[in-house]
Design a protein around this motif. Structure first.
Motif: not given
Length: 220
Positions: A155-172
């Motif tokens: 919906h093309r927001p003006a504010l994007l919030l992300a909570d721990e976006p890498t928590a489930h992923l390995d480093r690559p």
């Protein structure tokens, strides 16, 4: 969208108050919220999204002080202006990837052929054109995250919030996901706020706040 916090305090349960530091983020800014579990990162994201209201203080998102709005006004503002990427994705298991994005667009008031076109476009841009008809259970963790991101930004927001976006992923995979998030925010010219416990993630952000060091718990 600019962000400004002044004198914000949030009450938990039996007389415990979390006091946040004052904060300013410019339009299109990139802010990382650091700190261990329980330091208030997710609470602050919820305050910026209008999902919670503070006991005291002001939470300015653009020209709106969310702390002064009623619940219906906050809901409408969030649907139109805010994209939220939850740590656990919160995808609907009974729906396909495409339908999950369409649900988000419907909440923002985008429906019909326009919504279908936009949902397909954003999923294809995120490399999921071949997964449109797959439910979340048939997707990898990284693919589910991209569906969640598509839903948050369609919906093309003006504010994007992300909570721990890498928590489930390995480093690559974390590096790829973080780059995708930064690129998506840049393409939307959106302000981006990410909550993370990982200093490696925070290094990519020009503005950082360590809530573990600055926020304070107060017994009342």
């Amino acid at each position: 969208m600019t962000l400004r916090l002044r004198g914000v305090r949030y009450r938990y349960g039996e007389g415990v108050v979390l006091a946040f530091p004052d904060l300013d983020v410019p339009q299109g800014g990139r802010l990382a919220l650091l700190g261990p579990s329980g330091s208030g990162k997710t609470t602050l994201l919820h305050l910026l999204a209008g999902l919670r209201v503070p006991e005291a203080g002001e939470v300015w998102v653009g020209e709106k002080n969310l702390a002064a709005l009623g619940e219906a006004e906050r809901d409408a503002f969030r649907r139109q202006k805010v994209g939220y990427l939850f740590q656990d994705f919160h995808l609907m298991e009974g729906y396909t990837a495409l339908e999950n994005v369409l649900l988000g667009l419907g909440l923002a008031g985008v429906r019909g052929a326009s919504a279908l076109r936009r949902a397909r476009e954003v999923l294809e841009a995120l490399g999921l054109g071949h997964r449109l008809d797959h439910p979340p259970r048939r997707l990898s963790t990284g693919e589910r995250q991209r569906v969640a991101l598509a839903r948050a930004v369609a919906h093309r927001p003006a504010l994007l919030l992300a909570d721990e976006p890498t928590a489930h992923l390995d480093r690559p995979r974390a590096a790829a996901a973080l780059e995708l998030l930064l690129q998506t925010a840049a393409s939307l010219e959106a302000t981006l706020v990410v909550a993370t416990h990982d200093p490696w993630v925070a290094e990519r952000f020009p503005q950082k706040v360590d809530l573990g060091a600055l926020a304070s718990w107060e017994g009342v």
